[in-house]
Design an enzyme around this catalytic site. Structure first.
Site, PDB file in Angstrom:
ATOM      1  N   GLY A  18       0.691  -1.413  -0.096  1.00  0.00           N
ATOM      2  CA  GLY A  18      -0.005   0.029  -0.123  1.00  0.00           C
ATOM      3  C   GLY A  18       0.789   1.237   0.006  1.00  0.00           C
ATOM      4  N   SER A  19       1.969   1.317  -0.575  1.00  0.00           N
ATOM      5  CA  SER A  19       2.911   2.701  -0.745  1.00  0.00           C
ATOM      6  C   SER A  19       2.058   3.622  -1.299  1.00  0.00           C
ATOM      7  CB  SER A  19       4.193   2.211  -1.180  1.00  0.00           C
ATOM      8  OG  SER A  19       4.041   2.111  -2.715  1.00  0.00           O
ATOM      9  N   SER A  20       1.324   3.252  -2.427  1.00  0.00           N
ATOM     10  CA  SER A  20       0.925   4.265  -3.203  1.00  0.00           C
ATOM     11  C   SER A  20      -0.327   5.042  -2.321  1.00  0.00           C
ATOM     12  CB  SER A  20       0.167   3.455  -4.522  1.00  0.00           C
ATOM     13  OG  SER A  20      -0.884   2.647  -4.232  1.00  0.00           O
ATOM     14  N   ASP A  75      -7.036   0.269   0.181  1.00  0.00           N
ATOM     15  CA  ASP A  75      -5.962   0.599   0.567  1.00  0.00           C
ATOM     16  C   ASP A  75      -5.916   2.031   1.432  1.00  0.00           C
ATOM     17  OD1 ASP A  75      -5.204  -1.881  -0.550  1.00  0.00           O
ATOM     18  OD2 ASP A  75      -3.572  -0.939  -1.748  1.00  0.00           O
TER      19      ASP A  75
HETATM   20  N1  LIG Z   1       7.599   6.898  -1.313  1.00  0.00           N
HETATM   21  C1  LIG Z   1       6.975   7.272  -2.309  1.00  0.00           C
HETATM   22  N2  LIG Z   1       7.462   8.530  -3.094  1.00  0.00           N
HETATM   23  C2  LIG Z   1       7.003   8.563  -4.358  1.00  0.00           C
HETATM   24  N3  LIG Z   1       6.000   7.870  -5.005  1.00  0.00           N
HETATM   25  C3  LIG Z   1       5.654   6.722  -4.381  1.00  0.00           C
HETATM   26  C4  LIG Z   1       5.969   6.286  -2.932  1.00  0.00           C
HETATM   27  N4  LIG Z   1       5.492   5.328  -2.566  1.00  0.00           N
HETATM   28  C5  LIG Z   1       4.556   5.196  -3.742  1.00  0.00           C
HETATM   29  N5  LIG Z   1       4.664   5.836  -4.588  1.00  0.00           N
HETATM   30  C6  LIG Z   1       3.994   5.682  -5.871  1.00  0.00           C
HETATM   31  O1  LIG Z   1       3.027   4.554  -6.010  1.00  0.00           O
HETATM   32  C7  LIG Z   1       3.338   3.503  -6.901  1.00  0.00           C
HETATM   33  C8  LIG Z   1       3.574   2.330  -6.474  1.00  0.00           C
HETATM   34  O2  LIG Z   1       1.945   1.764  -6.426  1.00  0.00           O
HETATM   35  P1  LIG Z   1       1.360   0.494  -6.569  1.00  0.00           P
HETATM   36  O3  LIG Z   1       0.063   0.600  -6.408  1.00  0.00           O
HETATM   37  O4  LIG Z   1       1.990  -0.135  -7.744  1.00  0.00           O
HETATM   38  O5  LIG Z   1       2.179  -0.522  -5.358  1.00  0.00           O
HETATM   39  P2  LIG Z   1       1.860  -0.495  -3.865  1.00  0.00           P
HETATM   40  O6  LIG Z   1       0.869   0.679  -3.473  1.00  0.00           O
HETATM   41  O7  LIG Z   1       3.176  -0.459  -2.894  1.00  0.00           O
HETATM   42  O8  LIG Z   1       1.146  -1.959  -3.821  1.00  0.00           O
HETATM   43  P3  LIG Z   1      -0.273  -2.461  -3.583  1.00  0.00           P
HETATM   44  O9  LIG Z   1      -1.198  -1.535  -4.173  1.00  0.00           O
HETATM   45  O10 LIG Z   1      -0.290  -3.963  -4.164  1.00  0.00           O
HETATM   46  O11 LIG Z   1      -0.528  -2.294  -2.117  1.00  0.00           O
HETATM   47  C9  LIG Z   1       5.060   4.003  -7.462  1.00  0.00           C
HETATM   48  O12 LIG Z   1       5.375   3.536  -8.653  1.00  0.00           O
HETATM   49  C10 LIG Z   1       4.902   5.626  -7.318  1.00  0.00           C
HETATM   50  O13 LIG Z   1       4.222   6.026  -8.235  1.00  0.00           O
HETATM   51  C1  LIG Z   2      -5.317  -5.400  -5.896  1.00  0.00           C
HETATM   52  C2  LIG Z   2      -6.112  -4.913  -4.849  1.00  0.00           C
HETATM   53  O1  LIG Z   2      -6.952  -5.402  -4.524  1.00  0.00           O
HETATM   54  C3  LIG Z   2      -5.279  -4.491  -3.527  1.00  0.00           C
HETATM   55  C4  LIG Z   2      -3.804  -3.777  -3.766  1.00  0.00           C
HETATM   56  O2  LIG Z   2      -3.328  -3.495  -2.325  1.00  0.00           O
HETATM   57  C5  LIG Z   2      -6.427  -3.401  -5.635  1.00  0.00           C
HETATM   58  C6  LIG Z   2      -7.331  -2.422  -5.079  1.00  0.00           C
HETATM   59  O3  LIG Z   2      -8.181  -3.185  -4.323  1.00  0.00           O
HETATM   60  O4  LIG Z   2      -7.596  -1.435  -5.304  1.00  0.00           O
HETATM   61 MG   LIG Z   3      -0.998   0.605  -4.659  1.00  0.00          MG
END
Ligand SMILES: Nc1ncnc2c1ncn2[C@@H]1O[C@H](COP(=O)(O)OP(=O)(O)OP(=O)(O)O)[C@@H](O)[C@H]1O
Ligand SMILES: C[C@@](O)(CCO)CC(=O)[O-]
Ligand SMILES: [Mg+2]
Length: 397
Positions: free
Chosen positions: A144-146, A204
């Site tokens: 959930g970094s995004s 998220d």
């Molecule tokens: N610390 C950060 N600084 C800048 N951009 C970030 C940062 N963390 C996340 N992002 C943005 O979020 C994107 C990653 O989002 P993505 O949804 O693909 O992965 P996630 O959120 O880590 O995983 P998930 O959605 O499965 O939980 C990165 O490509 C970037 O654009």
């Molecule tokens: C894959 C997903 O179900 C979770 C990503 O953390 C996407 C979403 O719910 O938006």
């Molecule tokens: Mg994400």
């Protein structure tokens, strides 16, 4: 126009059950992690907007005059924030020269920032400011970094625009917003997620906003207050992947094989509901080994379903095999396709077994650590409440 400085943070999350299915209206159970993203917003007088994102090696500045030109003609303050403003998105994509619709890491992060900034300030005078972000979360790995990033952006920019107050009092170290303000933060964070994910469910950003553990169904958020303390091992396979691509892949599969995939989604829904029932039972009755047996079986079933959906990866299979050899059960968490997995530890799991498992996984090149779950959602901070090394990074720019 001078805005107020602030420092905010939001947590990452782990999905216990329901990733992907939640995008299609099924239940998800998610918990926040003790890993957070921190954002510092500083008012400046440079006539520029600057963003420093050292996690993704992105450092950019724009003149206010350039940004002013991106605001759609006759742009009014947006009250309805359920959908993206298509014209503003088109202008931003043109500005960054994005032609094929696929945004890279840097474009996703800057577009979501500028989208929220211009939406909130666009109708009036644009303020000169610098935003710096640092995260303890691995970027793009399923934690959930995004969402943590989008929640921080929403909270800080809403405060800067005066739409919500800065809750921190002089004597406080940290402070939270009221329910109504949290709802605003959550809905603007969802806009950021829409730019990054394409079609997010909103689970998220809900965890990033409210923290704790929650049940999420079709936009409805139910905090779960009575949950047992779970020990979880988090493993990052370090295989890069994009949530946007994986969410689109699952959608294609559902469209191609509706009669095959619909029962899979229904079954994941039942897994989440059964898990919720077991967790609730574990708080009202004495915890037995049978509770853990069921939780482990649910993890295995769901991992198979996620493989059927096409979001597995050989590195995640390795994680499951390596942990099973030690009697532990794992599944991917988040969007899959690589990224992170969770392993359930039983209360009686010996630290010798945990350390051995961590070593086995590290030998495969994975990062692995035991984590605590639950904790606060989005917060405002005084500089004193932030770890020195993080503050140093935020102050560096
Ligand atoms: N610390 C950060 N600084 C800048 N951009 C970030 C940062 N963390 C996340 N992002 C943005 O979020 C994107 C990653 O989002 P993505 O949804 O693909 O992965 P996630 O959120 O880590 O995983 P998930 O959605 O499965 O939980 C990165 O490509 C970037 O654009
Ligand atoms: C894959 C997903 O179900 C979770 C990503 O953390 C996407 C979403 O719910 O938006
Ligand atoms: Mg994400």
């Amino acid at each position: 126009m001078q805005v107020k400085d602030c420092i905010v943070s939001a947590p990452g999350k782990a999905i216990l059950h329901g990733e992907h299915a939640v995008v299609h209206g099924k239940v998800a159970l998610a918990v926040c992690l003790n890993l957070r993203t921190y954002l510092r917003l500083k008012a400046t007088t440079t006539g520029k907007v600057c963003i420093n994102l050292p996690n993704i090696d992105t450092f950019l500045c724009w003149d206010l005059s350039e940004l002013k030109r991106l605001i759609p003609y006759s742009y009014g303050k947006r009250e309805e924030v359920k959908l993206l403003d298509a014209e503003l998105v088109r202008r931003l994509r043109d500005f960054f020269g994005v032609t094929n619709g696929n945004l890279d890491t840097c474009n996703m992060a800057t577009l979501s920032f500028l989208y929220i900034y211009l939406s909130l300030f666009g109708p009036g005078e644009l303020p000169s400011l610098t935003v710096s972000v640092w995260s303890e979360l691995p970027t793009g790995a399923g934690l959930g970094s995004s969402a943590a990033y989008s929640v921080c952006l929403a909270a800080a920019l809403l405060c800067a625009s005066g739409a919500i107050p800065t809750p921190l009092k002089e004597w406080d170290h940290t402070a939270k917003w009221c329910q109504e303000d949290l709802e605003q933060i959550n809905s603007w964070a969802f806009q950021g997620e829409m730019i990054i994910h394409g079609n997010p469910s909103g689970v998220d950003n809900a965890v990033g906003t409210w923290g704790g553990m929650l049940r999420f169904l079709a936009g409805k958020i139910i905090p779960l207050s009575r949950v047992p303390l779970l020990r979880i091992l988090l493993t990052n396979t370090k295989v890069p992947r994009s949530t946007k691509v994986l969410v689109a892949r699952v959608k294609d599969k559902i469209n191609k094989f509706p009669s095959i995939m619909t029962p899979v989604l229904d079954s994941v829904d039942a897994v989440s509901c059964t898990c919720e029932k077991v967790l609730s039972e574990m708080t009202s009755k004495p915890i037995t080994g049978e509770h853990y047996n069921i939780l482990e079986e649910l993890i295995d079933i769901n991992q198979h379903h996620l493989n059927v959906m096409g979001v597995g990866h050989p590195a995640l299979d390795t994680l499951c095999q390596v942990t099973l050899a030690r009697g532990l059960h794992s599944k991917l968490t988040g969007a899959g396709g690589g990224g992170c997995g969770i392993t359930l530890l039983r209360p009686e799991t010996d630290s010798f077994v945990v350390q051995g498992t961590i070593q086995d996984l590290q030998d495969r090149g994975f990062d692995c650590w035991e984590t605590s779950i639950g904790g606060p959602g989005v917060q405002q901070h005084s500089p004193l409440s932030i770890k020195e090394d993080i503050l140093e990074i935020l102050n560096h720019y």
